[in-house]
Design a protein around this motif. Structure first.
Motif, mmCIF file in Angstrom:
data_model
loop_
_atom_site.group_PDB
_atom_site.id
_atom_site.type_symbol
_atom_site.label_atom_id
_atom_site.label_comp_id
_atom_site.label_asym_id
_atom_site.label_seq_id
_atom_site.Cartn_x
_atom_site.Cartn_y
_atom_site.Cartn_z
ATOM 1 N N PHE A 1 0.788 -1.147 -0.184
ATOM 2 C CA PHE A 1 0.061 0.084 -0.136
ATOM 3 C C PHE A 1 0.817 1.328 -0.129
ATOM 4 O O PHE A 1 1.970 1.216 0.485
ATOM 5 C CB PHE A 1 -1.086 0.026 1.339
ATOM 6 N N PRO B 1 -2.388 3.270 -15.010
ATOM 7 C CA PRO B 1 -3.341 3.102 -13.963
ATOM 8 C C PRO B 1 -4.208 4.273 -14.076
ATOM 9 O O PRO B 1 -5.440 3.793 -13.909
ATOM 10 C CB PRO B 1 -2.740 2.930 -12.789
ATOM 11 N N LEU C 1 -10.969 -3.587 -9.642
ATOM 12 C CA LEU C 1 -10.041 -4.665 -9.564
ATOM 13 C C LEU C 1 -9.666 -5.248 -11.021
ATOM 14 O O LEU C 1 -10.420 -5.669 -11.724
ATOM 15 C CB LEU C 1 -10.958 -5.646 -8.697
ATOM 16 N N ILE D 1 -0.028 -8.313 -5.667
ATOM 17 C CA ILE D 1 -1.072 -7.123 -5.821
ATOM 18 C C ILE D 1 -0.212 -5.675 -6.001
ATOM 19 O O ILE D 1 0.945 -5.533 -5.314
ATOM 20 C CB ILE D 1 -1.680 -7.125 -4.450
ATOM 21 N N ARG D 2 -0.691 -5.054 -6.851
ATOM 22 C CA ARG D 2 -0.372 -3.557 -6.883
ATOM 23 C C ARG D 2 -1.550 -2.689 -6.702
ATOM 24 O O ARG D 2 -2.302 -2.954 -7.264
ATOM 25 C CB ARG D 2 0.581 -3.281 -8.169
ATOM 26 N N THR D 3 -1.240 -1.486 -5.950
ATOM 27 C CA THR D 3 -2.352 -0.753 -5.564
ATOM 28 C C THR D 3 -2.113 0.596 -5.572
ATOM 29 O O THR D 3 -0.705 0.882 -5.033
ATOM 30 C CB THR D 3 -3.283 -1.438 -4.686
ATOM 31 N N ASP D 4 -2.998 1.681 -5.527
ATOM 32 C CA ASP D 4 -2.711 3.037 -5.267
ATOM 33 C C ASP D 4 -3.523 3.214 -3.789
ATOM 34 O O ASP D 4 -3.789 4.470 -3.601
ATOM 35 C CB ASP D 4 -3.011 3.777 -6.292
ATOM 36 N N ILE D 5 -4.282 2.436 -3.198
ATOM 37 C CA ILE D 5 -4.784 2.555 -2.086
ATOM 38 C C ILE D 5 -3.962 3.181 -0.986
ATOM 39 O O ILE D 5 -3.057 2.543 -0.620
ATOM 40 C CB ILE D 5 -5.484 1.492 -1.562
ATOM 41 N N TRP E 1 -9.927 3.909 -6.291
ATOM 42 C CA TRP E 1 -8.629 3.307 -6.411
ATOM 43 C C TRP E 1 -8.582 2.167 -7.240
ATOM 44 O O TRP E 1 -9.741 1.734 -7.665
ATOM 45 C CB TRP E 1 -8.252 2.948 -4.844
ATOM 46 N N TYR E 2 -7.426 1.564 -7.426
ATOM 47 C CA TYR E 2 -7.232 0.217 -8.313
ATOM 48 C C TYR E 2 -6.457 -0.621 -7.602
ATOM 49 O O TYR E 2 -5.879 -0.454 -6.463
ATOM 50 C CB TYR E 2 -6.888 0.510 -9.451
ATOM 51 N N ALA E 3 -6.643 -1.845 -7.695
ATOM 52 C CA ALA E 3 -5.986 -2.931 -7.047
ATOM 53 C C ALA E 3 -5.616 -3.962 -8.293
ATOM 54 O O ALA E 3 -6.634 -4.503 -8.788
ATOM 55 C CB ALA E 3 -6.652 -3.695 -5.936
ATOM 56 N N ILE F 1 -13.897 0.515 -6.395
ATOM 57 C CA ILE F 1 -12.550 -0.008 -6.375
ATOM 58 C C ILE F 1 -12.361 -0.641 -7.792
ATOM 59 O O ILE F 1 -13.144 -1.642 -8.082
ATOM 60 C CB ILE F 1 -12.146 -0.690 -5.350
#
Length: 474
Positions: A135, A262, A169, A378-382, A279-281, A167
């Motif tokens: 995160f 993204p 996914l 996992i890659r995310t911008d949360i 956000w995205y994941a 979100i």
């Protein structure tokens, strides 16, 4: 005192510090230890009662650091307690055989009382590292998107005025021998922040003529939709699943800014559905297989044999059983003797099965494996601070109403999509999920061209389904 009595008092001392000291005549020390123990238990109870969101708080770095330090100190203290309890009980007065027995038992007990604290330290340290790797920490985000809605969470309103959280996914197929990321699975989970009721909206990878939000660099570059010349082999590289890759490969469109994929995909899908994606994941599909293995597999009903492999050499046989990660992912991903839309349904079935079967007991007993697998996939911008609020929301979702929509033929055409229809169905599904009246939805005239279809068109059946509808039937 007999050997059996010494053993009994040692066990009691491990459960109630100070008991052995009281028995041995160390009254003052025993009372101090018992009072400290009682005060510690009361402090833990007070923390629990004063914290409405304990699981969310446990994702915060300060809590994790404090728990790690506390577990180390308590582990050392309990070890010392058993050793000193053994000494004050004066085992030297026992016969030699009794001394050997009691000494061996005391040593084992001292090690045993340390193990739970060691496990806590290991779990917390693993959690902390995984969360920091996955995160976004404050101050490390990319430059904010000027098009994005600027809202600031507050203690009394952590969702900053949001009634829903959206979100994106994504299932990606990044690999060591492939350049860029193809987003082959795209679902938006739109969650009611009060009830946890969720709508999972699936968009097909092969959606053509994708439109971009007016005023954005991609819209200026592709004013009539995302369209490129056909590939030399006749295939197309201008489908929805290519948007991320194309944006990353052409920084000149964004004034030289790198890694815009993204943000562009989030904004594009949000515009397509009439939503603001928060956000995205991104989940690496083969990393997802490792996660399934980490929880011990997933039980699925395979409706019919699923063939996979370059030479059709692989087979996931029909039937209900627990699948390992690789078989579960081939069940979700294979298009052999099938199509994208059937595959989307199978992917939804896997997500639904995981949501049902990843219970807290499984997560706890396999925690380190799950954390290790999750960190890799996992890659995310949360933002990391938002986890405090997302964790309890995720627990609500598990027991809330989850419905889904798949925008596939015959509901929509992937070659010439009806954008107004997509937005209208999405809006209605969200309103129904929130408990509103299921009236017909209309799309914004600013974002949607007028429909040229006849107003006498027969009423269609509701495309909204439960998450696992259509799964589990042979």
């Amino acid at each position: 005192m007999s050997a059996a009595a010494v053993l009994g008092w040692l066990v009691l001392a491990a459960l109630a510090p100070g008991a052995a000291h009281l028995r041995a005549g160390w009254r003052k020390t025993g009372l101090i230890l018992l009072n400290c123990y009682a005060a510690g238990l009361l402090a833990l109870l007070a923390v629990r009662l004063s914290t409405d969101n304990l699981l969310g708080d446990l994702t915060q770095d300060s809590w994790l650091t404090g728990i790690t330090a506390g577990a180390v100190v308590l582990g050392v203290a309990w070890f010392a307690l058993i050793v000193h309890s053994f000494i004050v009980l004066r085992p030297g007065s026992l016969p030699q055989a009794g001394q050997v027995l009691v000494g061996t038992f005391a040593g084992l007990l001292a090690v045993m009382v340390v193990l739970p604290f060691g496990m806590v330290t290991s779990y917390v340290w693993t959690s902390r590292n995984a969360l920091n790797d996955i995160f976004v920490n404050e101050g490390t985000e990319d430059t904010p998107d000027p098009q994005a809605e600027q809202t600031t969470p507050r203690p009394e309103d952590p969702w900053a005025g949001r009634t829903r959280v959206n979100i994106l996914l994504i299932g990606g197929d990044a690999d060591d021998n492939r350049i860029g990321v193809r987003t082959d699975s795209m679902n938006v989970a739109t969650v009611d922040v009060k009830t946890g009721n969720t709508v999972l909206v699936s968009l097909p990878r092969n959606l053509e003529n994708v439109r971009f939000r007016p005023g954005t660099p991609m819209a200026q570059h592709f004013p009539n939709g995302f369209r490129l010349p056909p590939d030399p082999g006749g295939g197309r590289s201008d489908l929805l699943n290519s948007v991320w890759e194309y944006a990353d490969a052409h920084p000149e469109i964004f004034g030289g800014k790198q890694h815009q994929g993204p943000k562009v995909l989030m904004d594009t899908i949000g515009y397509t559905l009439g939503l603001k994606v928060d956000w995205y994941a991104l989940v690496n599909m083969w990393g997802f297989a490792r996660l399934i293995d980490a929880i011990g597999g997933v039980t699925l009903t395979v409706e019919q044999d699923v063939v996979f492999g370059r030479y059709n050499e692989g087979l996931v046989k029909a039937g209900t059983r627990k699948l390992k990660g690789a078989d579960a992912m081939w069940y979700a991903r294979s298009r052999t003797f099938s199509d994208d839309f059937t595959r989307m349904r199978r992917q939804r079935c896997v997500i639904g099965a995981l949501l049902d079967q990843a219970d807290p007991a499984t997560v706890l007993t396999r925690f380190n494996r799950i954390a290790g697998a999750t960190k890799e996939l996992i890659r995310t911008d949360i933002p990391r601070p938002m986890l405090k609020h997302l964790v309890p929301l995720a627990l609500q979702v598990k027991n809330a109403k989850v419905t889904s929509i798949q925008f596939v033929p015959p509901l929509i055409s992937t070659v010439s999509p009806d954008w107004a229809k997509i937005r209208s169905i999405t809006e209605k599904a969200i309103r129904d999920s929130a408990g509103g009246r299921p009236t017909a939805a209309t799309a914004s005239p600013e974002s949607t061209p007028k429909s040229t279809k006849s107003p006498k068109k027969p009423k269609e059946s509701d495309p909204t389904k439960t998450l696992t509808e259509g799964c589990g039937s042979l």
